[in-house]
Design a protein around this motif. Structure first.
Motif, PDB file in Angstrom:
ATOM      1  N   THR A  67      -2.339  -0.181 -11.626  1.00 24.27           N
ATOM      2  CA  THR A  67      -1.995   0.748 -10.564  1.00 24.27           C
ATOM      3  C   THR A  67      -3.167   1.684 -10.312  1.00 24.27           C
ATOM      4  O   THR A  67      -3.953   1.966 -11.210  1.00 24.27           O
ATOM      5  CB  THR A  67      -0.739   1.572 -10.923  1.00 24.27           C
ATOM      6  N   VAL A  68      -3.282   2.137  -9.079  1.00 27.13           N
ATOM      7  CA  VAL A  68      -4.338   3.059  -8.661  1.00 27.13           C
ATOM      8  C   VAL A  68      -3.755   4.123  -7.752  1.00 27.13           C
ATOM      9  O   VAL A  68      -2.624   4.012  -7.289  1.00 27.13           O
ATOM     10  CB  VAL A  68      -5.498   2.330  -7.941  1.00 27.13           C
ATOM     11  N   GLU A  69      -4.557   5.147  -7.467  1.00 24.54           N
ATOM     12  CA  GLU A  69      -4.067   6.313  -6.734  1.00 24.54           C
ATOM     13  C   GLU A  69      -3.997   6.141  -5.223  1.00 24.54           C
ATOM     14  O   GLU A  69      -3.385   6.963  -4.546  1.00 24.54           O
ATOM     15  CB  GLU A  69      -4.937   7.539  -7.068  1.00 24.54           C
ATOM     16  N   SER A  70      -4.609   5.085  -4.679  1.00 22.07           N
ATOM     17  CA  SER A  70      -4.596   4.934  -3.219  1.00 22.07           C
ATOM     18  C   SER A  70      -4.728   3.466  -2.821  1.00 22.07           C
ATOM     19  O   SER A  70      -5.189   2.630  -3.603  1.00 22.07           O
ATOM     20  CB  SER A  70      -5.754   5.721  -2.597  1.00 22.07           C
ATOM     21  N   GLN A  71      -4.350   3.198  -1.584  1.00 23.86           N
ATOM     22  CA  GLN A  71      -4.494   1.843  -1.049  1.00 23.86           C
ATOM     23  C   GLN A  71      -5.971   1.464  -0.992  1.00 23.86           C
ATOM     24  O   GLN A  71      -6.340   0.325  -1.269  1.00 23.86           O
ATOM     25  CB  GLN A  71      -3.858   1.742   0.330  1.00 23.86           C
ATOM     26  N   GLU A  72      -6.816   2.420  -0.661  1.00 24.15           N
ATOM     27  CA  GLU A  72      -8.259   2.157  -0.581  1.00 24.15           C
ATOM     28  C   GLU A  72      -8.829   1.762  -1.946  1.00 24.15           C
ATOM     29  O   GLU A  72      -9.639   0.837  -2.048  1.00 24.15           O
ATOM     30  CB  GLU A  72      -8.996   3.383  -0.034  1.00 24.15           C
ATOM     31  N   ALA A  73      -8.392   2.445  -2.996  1.00 22.00           N
ATOM     32  CA  ALA A  73      -8.856   2.119  -4.346  1.00 22.00           C
ATOM     33  C   ALA A  73      -8.372   0.728  -4.755  1.00 22.00           C
ATOM     34  O   ALA A  73      -9.121  -0.041  -5.371  1.00 22.00           O
ATOM     35  CB  ALA A  73      -8.378   3.168  -5.340  1.00 22.00           C
ATOM     36  N   ALA A  74      -7.135   0.399  -4.400  1.00 18.32           N
ATOM     37  CA  ALA A  74      -6.592  -0.925  -4.705  1.00 18.32           C
ATOM     38  C   ALA A  74      -7.374  -2.005  -3.979  1.00 18.32           C
ATOM     39  O   ALA A  74      -7.716  -3.050  -4.552  1.00 18.32           O
ATOM     40  CB  ALA A  74      -5.113  -0.992  -4.336  1.00 18.32           C
ATOM     41  N   GLN A  75      -7.686  -1.766  -2.711  1.00 18.91           N
ATOM     42  CA  GLN A  75      -8.436  -2.746  -1.931  1.00 18.91           C
ATOM     43  C   GLN A  75      -9.839  -2.937  -2.489  1.00 18.91           C
ATOM     44  O   GLN A  75     -10.373  -4.043  -2.502  1.00 18.91           O
ATOM     45  CB  GLN A  75      -8.486  -2.328  -0.462  1.00 18.91           C
ATOM     46  N   TYR A  82      -8.936   6.041 -13.212  1.00 16.82           N
ATOM     47  CA  TYR A  82      -8.045   6.566 -14.251  1.00 16.82           C
ATOM     48  C   TYR A  82      -8.729   6.520 -15.612  1.00 16.82           C
ATOM     49  O   TYR A  82      -9.486   5.582 -15.913  1.00 16.82           O
ATOM     50  CB  TYR A  82      -6.759   5.748 -14.350  1.00 16.82           C
ATOM     51  N   GLN A  83      -8.405   7.487 -16.461  1.00 14.66           N
ATOM     52  CA  GLN A  83      -8.902   7.504 -17.830  1.00 14.66           C
ATOM     53  C   GLN A  83      -8.376   6.295 -18.603  1.00 14.66           C
ATOM     54  O   GLN A  83      -9.094   5.693 -19.392  1.00 14.66           O
ATOM     55  CB  GLN A  83      -8.477   8.800 -18.522  1.00 14.66           C
ATOM     56  N   GLU A  84      -7.108   5.949 -18.373  1.00 14.44           N
ATOM     57  CA  GLU A  84      -6.498   4.789 -19.025  1.00 14.44           C
ATOM     58  C   GLU A  84      -5.734   3.969 -17.998  1.00 14.44           C
ATOM     59  O   GLU A  84      -4.538   4.154 -17.795  1.00 14.44           O
ATOM     60  CB  GLU A  84      -5.552   5.228 -20.146  1.00 14.44           C
ATOM     61  N   PRO A  85      -6.432   3.048 -17.311  1.00 16.22           N
ATOM     62  CA  PRO A  85      -5.752   2.241 -16.288  1.00 16.22           C
ATOM     63  C   PRO A  85      -4.780   1.236 -16.912  1.00 16.22           C
ATOM     64  O   PRO A  85      -4.978   0.770 -18.031  1.00 16.22           O
ATOM     65  CB  PRO A  85      -6.897   1.522 -15.582  1.00 16.22           C
ATOM     66  N   GLU A  86      -3.738   0.944 -16.150  1.00 14.98           N
ATOM     67  CA  GLU A  86      -2.777  -0.077 -16.566  1.00 14.98           C
ATOM     68  C   GLU A  86      -3.388  -1.445 -16.265  1.00 14.98           C
ATOM     69  O   GLU A  86      -3.535  -1.845 -15.110  1.00 14.98           O
ATOM     70  CB  GLU A  86      -1.468   0.078 -15.788  1.00 14.98           C
ATOM     71  N   ILE A  87      -3.748  -2.144 -17.333  1.00 11.87           N
ATOM     72  CA  ILE A  87      -4.282  -3.501 -17.201  1.00 11.87           C
ATOM     73  C   ILE A  87      -3.503  -4.350 -18.193  1.00 11.87           C
ATOM     74  O   ILE A  87      -3.692  -4.229 -19.403  1.00 11.87           O
ATOM     75  CB  ILE A  87      -5.793  -3.557 -17.510  1.00 11.87           C
TER      76      ILE A  87
END
Length: 98
Positions: free
Chosen positions: A1-9, A70-75
């Motif tokens: 998960t990320v904070e914005s659609q732009e970051a996800a893209q 993110y400091q700890e991204p969900e991967i």
């Protein structure tokens, strides 16, 4: 998960361009409730679903961490127990450049 659609893209395009994923689906916004630094938090996020091979997990994780804010991204990885053979073959073909 990320904070914005732009970051996800940005993550989606990087993984597909490097042939680390055959496809990345961006969904959202979603609302997440979670513990962080001892406090309950909530945020609106976007989720990236990465279609790749198990053998590429370490490379995918590294690529995401290089981009992610993110400091700890969900991967996480989820095993596919069954699927269309032609679709799975397509994923294999599109990620062979790695």
């Amino acid at each position: 998960t990320v904070e914005s659609q732009e970051a996800a893209q940005k993550i989606a395009e990087a993984l597909v361009a490097q042939h680390l994923a055959a496809c990345v689906q961006v969904s959202g916004p979603i609302n997440s409730t979670f513990w962080w630094d001892g406090e309950m938090s909530q945020s609106e996020e976007w989720i990236c679903t990465v279609k790749t091979r198990k053998a590429l997990f370490d490379q995918v994780e590294l690529a995401i961490r290089q981009i992610h804010t993110y400091q700890e991204p969900e991967i996480i990885a989820v095993d596919v127990t069954a699927g269309s053979q032609s679709y799975l073959a397509w994923i294999e073909k599109e990620t062979q450049g790695v």
